[in-house]
Design a protein around this motif. Structure first.
Motif, PDB file in Angstrom:
ATOM      1  N   GLN A  66       1.019  -1.487   0.279  1.00  0.00           N
ATOM      2  CA  GLN A  66      -0.269   0.396  -0.443  1.00  0.00           C
ATOM      3  C   GLN A  66       0.575   1.166   0.027  1.00  0.00           C
ATOM      4  OE1 GLN A  66      -3.664   0.119  -0.092  1.00  0.00           O
ATOM      5  NE2 GLN A  66      -3.306   2.108  -0.665  1.00  0.00           N
ATOM      6  N   GLU A  82       5.049   3.395   1.289  1.00  0.00           N
ATOM      7  CA  GLU A  82       4.928   1.602   1.415  1.00  0.00           C
ATOM      8  C   GLU A  82       4.040   1.432   2.128  1.00  0.00           C
ATOM      9  OE1 GLU A  82       6.058  -2.204  -1.155  1.00  0.00           O
ATOM     10  OE2 GLU A  82       7.280  -0.572  -1.399  1.00  0.00           O
ATOM     11  N   THR A  85      -0.110  -4.221   3.335  1.00  0.00           N
ATOM     12  CA  THR A  85      -1.352  -3.737   3.276  1.00  0.00           C
ATOM     13  C   THR A  85      -2.097  -4.204   4.771  1.00  0.00           C
ATOM     14  OG1 THR A  85      -1.773  -3.566   1.253  1.00  0.00           O
ATOM     15  CG2 THR A  85      -4.156  -3.781   2.651  1.00  0.00           C
ATOM     16  N   GLN A  89      -3.477  -2.463   8.180  1.00  0.00           N
ATOM     17  CA  GLN A  89      -4.745  -2.452   8.974  1.00  0.00           C
ATOM     18  C   GLN A  89      -4.454  -2.855  10.196  1.00  0.00           C
ATOM     19  OE1 GLN A  89      -6.012  -5.908   5.974  1.00  0.00           O
ATOM     20  NE2 GLN A  89      -7.411  -4.408   4.702  1.00  0.00           N
ATOM     21  N   ASP A 106     -10.448  -6.401   3.086  1.00  0.00           N
ATOM     22  CA  ASP A 106     -10.108  -6.635   1.162  1.00  0.00           C
ATOM     23  C   ASP A 106      -8.717  -6.398   0.940  1.00  0.00           C
ATOM     24  OD1 ASP A 106      -9.832  -4.652  -1.186  1.00  0.00           O
ATOM     25  OD2 ASP A 106     -11.723  -5.210  -1.346  1.00  0.00           O
ATOM     26  N   GLU A 108      -7.335  -3.822  -0.386  1.00  0.00           N
ATOM     27  CA  GLU A 108      -6.754  -3.017   0.074  1.00  0.00           C
ATOM     28  C   GLU A 108      -7.686  -2.117   0.706  1.00  0.00           C
ATOM     29  OE1 GLU A 108      -5.490  -0.655  -2.918  1.00  0.00           O
ATOM     30  OE2 GLU A 108      -4.760  -2.882  -4.141  1.00  0.00           O
ATOM     31  N   LEU A 109      -7.028  -1.213   1.347  1.00  0.00           N
ATOM     32  CA  LEU A 109      -7.742  -0.457   2.433  1.00  0.00           C
ATOM     33  C   LEU A 109      -8.961   0.438   2.245  1.00  0.00           C
ATOM     34  CD1 LEU A 109      -4.167   1.723   3.202  1.00  0.00           C
ATOM     35  CD2 LEU A 109      -5.297  -0.089   4.475  1.00  0.00           C
ATOM     36  N   SER A 110      -9.619   0.742   3.507  1.00  0.00           N
ATOM     37  CA  SER A 110     -11.404   1.149   3.061  1.00  0.00           C
ATOM     38  C   SER A 110     -11.217   2.508   3.598  1.00  0.00           C
ATOM     39  CB  SER A 110     -11.971   0.430   4.407  1.00  0.00           C
ATOM     40  OG  SER A 110     -11.810   0.492   5.747  1.00  0.00           O
ATOM     41  N   GLN A 114      -8.030   4.011   5.981  1.00  0.00           N
ATOM     42  CA  GLN A 114      -7.602   4.953   5.456  1.00  0.00           C
ATOM     43  C   GLN A 114      -7.872   6.360   6.168  1.00  0.00           C
ATOM     44  OE1 GLN A 114      -4.821   4.970   2.228  1.00  0.00           O
ATOM     45  NE2 GLN A 114      -4.242   6.557   3.357  1.00  0.00           N
ATOM     46  N   HIS A 136      -2.959  12.674  -1.440  1.00  0.00           N
ATOM     47  CA  HIS A 136      -3.523  11.163  -2.169  1.00  0.00           C
ATOM     48  C   HIS A 136      -3.635  11.394  -3.259  1.00  0.00           C
ATOM     49  CE1 HIS A 136      -4.314   8.518   2.107  1.00  0.00           C
ATOM     50  NE2 HIS A 136      -5.176  10.769   2.257  1.00  0.00           N
TER      51      HIS A 136
END
Length: 259
Positions: A66, A82, A85, A89, A106, A108-110, A114, A136
């Motif tokens: 991430q 970086e 992930t 979390q 998931d 990917e970060l929610s 985030q 971002h």
């Protein structure tokens, strides 16, 4: 005896030149882990540690985790953090007192995760005394960057992270200038110089019972026959004494040992 120097590759020379040219910033960067770990330990209610592992002069920007862009207005750059992930979390949920990370998250970060990470990073920025903010919308502009690798640990969970910094930010200096800077740094280096003025024989029990502040009276003391050595360098220390009626001058001389 001759000194045998290890051989180095051209890439190693380039990395060394880069490190010498950017020593001030690297020293500043080296102060970050302890400060950041301290504030994160408090916020996550956990033992948190950060340890920088290595840096690379040039490395292709190929993140696998991430990526969080961070703007640093004072330095006029945007660098990229970086994170793995799952580790990110884990930290996010610990910050809201959920010490067991939910399963089936998931990759990917929610938005929630985030947002929590943004908050944690803002607190780290405050602890470092820097005005850094998450950006971002920022995108990398260099195909290659300087990657600083660090190991992070939260309780028993270990992970690796990378800080990607645009190489244009760093100074590029010629090899000749890097050599002169390297020599200047070497002049400031410390080495061990041992001078033997005399000797004393003690038993094993006496040695064990010695404490700081104890006074030992040397059995053999001579200012005319001083022995010395300087670390592992091929250097010998000799002494000379000049006397007259009222003054005794004592001097030490280092000389190179040939052989």
């Amino acid at each position: 005896m001759p000194i045998r120097l290890p051989s180095v590759s051209k890439s190693q020379v380039e990395v060394s030149n880069w490190q010498v040219g950017n020593a001030d910033f690297l020293n500043e960067l080296g102060s970050w882990p302890n400060k950041a770990a301290e504030v994160l330990s408090e916020l996550l209610k956990a033992r948190f540690s950060i340890d920088f592992k290595q840096g690379s002069a040039v490395q292709a920007f190929e993140p696998v985790g991430q990526v969080i862009p961070i703007s640093w207005p004072v330095r006029n750059i945007t660098f990229f953090l970086e994170l793995e992930t799952e580790f990110a979390q884990c930290c996010a949920y610990r910050a809201i007192d959920r010490f067991e990370t939910p399963v089936g998250l998931d990759p990917e970060l929610s938005a929630l995760e985030q947002g929590i990470l943004d908050y944690l990073l803002s607190k780290v920025s405050q602890a470092l005394g820097e005005s850094m903010v998450v950006a971002h919308s920022a995108r990398p502009i260099d195909a290659a960057m300087v990657a600083v690798v660090c190991e992070m640990k939260c309780e028993d969970r270990k992970s690796f992270a990378r800080i990607w910094i645009p190489q244009a930010f760093f100074a590029v200096i010629p090899e000749t200038e890097a050599l002169e800077r390297g020599k200047a740094i070497c002049h400031l280096a410390k080495t061990q110089l041992v001078i033997e003025l005399g000797s004393i024989s003690i038993s094993g029990k006496e040695y064990i019972d010695l404490e700081i502040g104890d006074i030992l009276v040397l059995e053999e003391l001579s200012l005319e026959n001083v022995q010395g050595r300087c670390a592992d360098l091929p250097i010998q220390l000799t002494a000379s004494v000049q006397k007259n009626a009222d003054v005794q001058n004592y001097s030490l001389t280092l000389r190179r040992v040939h052989g």
